[in-house]
Enzyme design. Structure first.
Site, PDB file in Angstrom:
ATOM      1  N   GLN A   1       0.869  -1.169   0.000  1.00 15.23           N
ATOM      2  CA  GLN A   1       0.000   0.000   0.000  1.00 15.23           C
ATOM      3  C   GLN A   1       0.906   1.219   0.000  1.00 15.23           C
ATOM      4  OE1 GLN A   1      -3.088  -0.594  -0.785  1.00 15.23           O
ATOM      5  NE2 GLN A   1      -4.323  -0.608   1.073  1.00 15.23           N
ATOM      6  N   SER A   2       0.466   2.313  -0.601  1.00 17.40           N
ATOM      7  CA  SER A   2       1.370   3.442  -0.847  1.00 17.40           C
ATOM      8  C   SER A   2       1.686   4.280   0.377  1.00 17.40           C
ATOM      9  CB  SER A   2       0.775   4.347  -1.934  1.00 17.40           C
ATOM     10  OG  SER A   2       0.663   3.640  -3.143  1.00 17.40           O
ATOM     11  N   SER A   3       0.857   4.228   1.425  1.00 21.15           N
ATOM     12  CA  SER A   3       1.081   5.072   2.593  1.00 21.15           C
ATOM     13  C   SER A   3       0.459   4.417   3.820  1.00 21.15           C
ATOM     14  CB  SER A   3       0.457   6.462   2.378  1.00 21.15           C
ATOM     15  OG  SER A   3      -0.957   6.361   2.314  1.00 21.15           O
TER      16      SER A   3
END
Length: 227
Positions: A22-24
């Site tokens: 997941q990006s963040s």
């Protein structure tokens, strides 16, 4: 070609790696459905013929960007295993989960092609050594990187448009708990032990301490004029 026809006994004798990202941290916390879908790819590996002992889930990169700006221990571990010929299948929910930049993505494709490793996503199973599959994987990687550029441009455009209208609000430093801005007054709530934070370009008279907003913190209300 049927995706199961690409899977041979040689592939089944090696590991199947399920890669999650997941990006963040905010996405990990709030977009839990996506995380669950990625973990569920282990079930797909079982359906394709891999045993539980052969399925490895790499989730060290949850909360990390795939744009290449940060080091990803999970992706480095994945590429190492592929380069050593220990992996028969790499599964990701979509190409963008594996990499958001062409350098990382094409390196993985190249290694997978050399070591006879399959790559799979929600759309199918691909063999990087086959021309058509390699072409499709390359296009997916290019679109994934371009999507990141489009999203960033869209967000930056919205931010600049708000700033031009004078409606842009940004977060305060961690020592401050809030702010109230008007045309004549800037009220910044500070913790009692923290000094107020004001722009260096502002000319400020003597600040006035007062209680405000009923939050138990002190505020400094100051009329200021920016140069």
């Amino acid at each position: 070609m049927n995706e199961r026809a690409k899977i041979t006994a040689s592939h089944l004798a090696r590991q199947a790696i399920v890669y999650l990202r997941q990006s963040s941290p905010a996405q990990v916390e709030h977009n839990r459905e996506s995380t669950q879908r990625q973990y569920a790819l282990a079930n797909r590996a079982r359906e394709l013929g891999w045993s539980d002992e052969q399925i490895v889930v790499i989730d060290e990169d949850l909360g990390l960007s795939g744009a290449g700006s940060v080091a990803r221990a999970g992706f480095a571990r994945l590429t190492t295993e592929v380069a050593l010929g220990r992996v028969g299948l790499v599964l990701g929910l979509e190409v963008s989960r594996l990499a958001r930049n062409n350098a990382d993505w094409h390196r993985l494709i190249e290694l997978a092609g050399l070591t006879d490793t399959l790559i799979g996503d929600a759309d199918g199973i691909y063999h990087p050594a086959l021309f058509n599959d390699r072409l499709l994987l390359g296009l997916k990687g290019t679109m994934s990187e371009a999507e990141l550029h489009v999203l960033r441009a869209r967000l930056n455009g919205g931010i600049r448009n708000k700033a031009e209208r004078g409606e842009l609000r940004r977060g305060l430093p961690s020592a401050l708990c809030g702010a109230r801005l008007t045309a004549k007054c800037c009220c910044i709530l500070t913790r009692p032990s923290s000094p107020p934070s004001v722009p260096s370009s502002c000319v400020l008279p003597r600040p006035v301490l007062h209680a405000a907003f009923g939050c138990g913190y002190e505020t400094r209300a100051t009329n200021f004029r920016c140069r």
